[in-house]
Design a protein around this motif. Structure first.
Motif: not given
Length: 352
Positions: A240-257
């Motif tokens: 919980e010190d980090y978010n998924p963008l910091e963790a390099g997990l952009w491929q797991t995120i939908s910015f349109n949903k």
């Protein structure tokens, strides 16, 4: 069941140690051979100590869509994805892989995380929600085959290829009279497949795969691969010190949903380029302890989160302040020299 599988693995040279309240094969006394197989042939890893959660009933897709970062509404049976469970402030809880079937979603969860995830999901279930959470972990075995020769081995066993055209596509198939769900993806930055079968069939399936040429791989080598490939892991990179963008997990995120837990924070970070640190690979001149502070010209710019020894030296994962730089940056990890490098599993939007 599991005892029969372990007996077979002992005959393969397995050395067992406790992990996540079970014992797992940490090595088959063949670590160098297993690494070579993962890169040039095919290696076989037992991930049965991971959690397997079945989410069923009519609201299952809507529920997962609203509780995680990826877009489930567009997925059809036979498809799947990686997705991240996050807090309301977009802090990382867990990276999972989900497989959508005709009547359920199967969710693969990191070791020792299943009960925590069930409790977390249950918090967001309302009486009118038609969602059932079922722990399938003890009823299942989970294997991964990893390496460039994964397709030929499956073809040799009569598996019709291709399984699908995208990552996490999957089919329920028969391998030597055993019912096995075969999914694209090794869970690493290497080619391969994930296989899910009944626990009763675990020993036979393991034997079938090794007799076809797969080289057994222990947890120690799997951890080396996950670090060198860049897969973030709970209590190391996923906290919980980090978010998924910091963790390099952009491929797991939908910015349109649309809306989901933590969506506003993720959208704001993306819109205003607010990612202050990023996860990278790091080559090290010597070993260092996870948690060691990373500096550049005596300024603190990050922290080492994982480290492993490879045939070519020491390698780690580290969060580095975005303004400090990225690939090619020369840093100090404590007193050890290091260089920031790219790793296959991670994606960083601003660097794509």
């Amino acid at each position: 069941m599991i005892e029969k599988l372990q007996d077979i693995q002992r005959r393969n040279g397995a050395i067992f140690e406790p992990m996540a309240e079970v014992i797992v094969p940490v090595s088959f006394d063949n670590d160098t051979l297993a690494i070579e197989a993962a890169h040039q042939g095919v290696a076989l890893a037992d991930l049965s100590h991971w959690g397997l959660l079945k989410i069923s009933d009519n609201d299952r897709i809507r529920f997962l869509h609203n509780q995680s970062t990826n877009d489930f509404q567009t997925l059809k049976p036979g498809q799947g994805c990686d997705t991240v469970l996050i807090t309301s402030t977009a802090r990382t809880i867990e990276l999972v892989t989900a497989y959508v079937t005709e009547d359920a979603v199967l969710v693969l969860i990191s070791p020792n995380r299943l009960q925590e995830i069930i409790k977390w999901l249950d918090r967001y279930l309302f009486p009118m929600d038609r969602v059932i959470l079922t722990d399938l972990s003890k009823q299942s075995v989970i294997f991964t085959i990893i390496g460039a020769e994964s397709d030929p081995i499956l073809a040799k066993l009569g598996v019709p290829l291709p399984i699908g055209d995208t990552y996490a596509s999957h089919q329920l198939l028969t391998i030597n009279d055993l019912e096995v769900r075969v999914a694209i993806g090794s869970g690493l930055g290497l080619p391969g497949y994930t296989l899910i079968a009944a626990a009763n069939d675990g020993a036979k399936l393991w034997s079938i795969l090794t007799e076809a040429g797969a080289i057994p791989m222990g947890e120690r080598v799997w951890q080396e691969l996950r670090i060198t490939q860049g897969r973030p892991f709970p209590d190391c990179e996923l906290t919980e010190d980090y978010n998924p963008l910091e963790a390099g997990l952009w491929q797991t995120i939908s910015f349109n949903k649309g809306c989901y837990i933590g969506q506003e924070t993720i959208a704001r970070l993306n819109t205003y380029k607010g990612v202050k640190q990023r996860l990278w690979g790091i080559r090290l001149q010597a070993s260092a302890q996870p948690g060691t502070i990373i500096t550049l010209d005596d300024d603190k710019i990050g922290k080492l989160t994982s480290v492993t020894e490879t045939n070519s030296g020491f390698f780690g994962l580290a969060y580095i302040r975005s303004k400090a730089g990225g690939i090619g940056l020369k840093v100090k990890v404590g007193e050890i020299e290091g260089e920031i490098v790219d790793v296959p599993f991670l994606t960083h939007e601003y660097y794509s």
